[in-house]
Design an enzyme around this catalytic site. Structure first.
Site, short mmCIF file in Angstrom:
data_model
loop_
_atom_site.label_atom_id
_atom_site.label_comp_id
_atom_site.label_asym_id
_atom_site.label_seq_id
_atom_site.Cartn_x
_atom_site.Cartn_y
_atom_site.Cartn_z
N SER A 1 114.16 -6.23 -61.12
CA SER A 1 114.22 -5.12 -60.17
C SER A 1 114.91 -5.57 -58.90
CB SER A 1 112.80 -4.67 -59.82
OG SER A 1 112.82 -3.82 -58.69
N TYR B 1 104.86 -7.15 -56.64
CA TYR B 1 105.77 -6.74 -57.72
C TYR B 1 107.11 -7.48 -57.61
CZ TYR B 1 108.99 -3.62 -60.26
OH TYR B 1 109.95 -3.10 -61.10
#
Ligand SMILES: NC(=O)c1ccc[n+]([C@@H]2O[C@H](COP(=O)([O-])OP(=O)(O)OC[C@H]3O[C@@H](n4cnc5c(N)ncnc54)[C@H](OP(=O)(O)O)[C@@H]3O)[C@@H](O)[C@H]2O)c1
Length: 251
Positions: free
Chosen positions: A146, A159
């Site tokens: 990501s 995350y």
């Protein structure tokens, strides 16, 4: 995209019951790979099998919870059985977005869960599957990263750090398995409309607005890049991190 995948290839796609993973499963199957669809939700998994068959492909469903990362090697062995004794392509796509974004709200449980699914499970799947790929002298691993793992953003510490860990693993695995013919690469995705990002609501658009593209992606736009890295057209691409984030990381 006319990306080719070797005829008769078998691909394991984790998190293929939803969003980006589902689009990857359909894309790989359309190009002739037999796809093992990983996930937890049986109904959504069956729907993906139907979508794959409608696209003229073949697939099997492999249900299992990667939050128990210790079960990943057994899942890899089951996937290999379903694949007729081989997995040629591994797409490490399954991941969780931690419930708490801000660091002070994070708990031991959040941290353990996030790292089990996003880091430990891919690690153990690669450990189980890549030696056989190396012994055959060919294989491809694509990790789904990501943009949150490329730079610091408030609310994405846990995350983002899990994706940064997988980014380093991509490079380390490229060095470790590349000389044996196993290509390991990654796609670093930007904001994408999936079941998983539905709870972000308009927050996804605000995040996407910061990139040159100025919009969120469709899952198929991320899947196209993953398919390319998994396929034969990327035969000389090793250890690459392909940003598919509307230009966000470049700016
Ligand atoms: N969407 C975005 O904006 C975006 C941006 C950057 C990167 N990414 C990355 O792209 C990948 C896919 O994201 P997405 O938005 O498509 O995700 P999603 O819609 O939330 O789907 C997640 C998938 O992972 C599976 N999964 C989740 N927890 C699992 C567990 N404990 N065990 C086994 N499978 C599990 C889910 O399976 P079940 O539903 O069957 O449980 C589902 O198939 C992830 O790696 C994510 O980090 C997404």
């Amino acid at each position: 995209m006319n990306t080719s995948v070797s005829a008769g290839s078998v691909a394991l796609v984790t998190g293929a019951t939803s969003g980006i993973g589902r689009a990857v499963a359909v894309s790989l199957a359309r190009r002739g790979a037999h796809v093992i669809v990983g996930g937890r939700d049986a109904a959504r998994g069956e729907a993906v099998l139907t979508a794959v068959r409608s696209a003229g492909g073949t697939a099997d469903l492999l249900l299992g919870d990667l939050a128990d990362a210790g079960s990943a090697p057994a899942m890899a062995r089951r996937a290999t059985e379903l694949g007729g004794g081989r997995i040629d392509i591994l797409v490490n796509n399954a991941a969780v977005y931690p419930a708490h974004g801000r660091t002070p709200d994070g708990t031991h449980e959040d941290f353990a869960h996030c790292y089990a699914v996003n880091v430990e499970a891919p690690f153990l799947l690669v450990a189980e599957l890549c030696p056989a790929m190396a012994a055959r002298g060919r294989g491809a691993v694509v990790n789904v990263l990501s943009m949150a793992g490329r730079f610091g953003m408030p609310g994405f510490a846990l995350y983002g750090s899990s994706k940064a860990a997988l980014l380093l693993l991509t490079k380390a695995w490229a060095a470790e398995f590349g000389p044996s013919g196993v290509r390991v690469n990654a796609v670093s995705a930007g904001p994408t409309r999936t079941e998983g990002t539905q709870p972000f609501g308009t927050g996804l658009d605000r995040l996407a607005a910061a990139a040159p593209a100025g919009r969120a992606a469709a899952p198929e736009e991320i899947a196209a890049a993953i398919t390319y890295l998994a396929g034969d057209d990327a035969s000389f691409v090793q250890g690459a991190i392909l940003d598919v984030d509307g230009g966000r990381n470049a700016t």
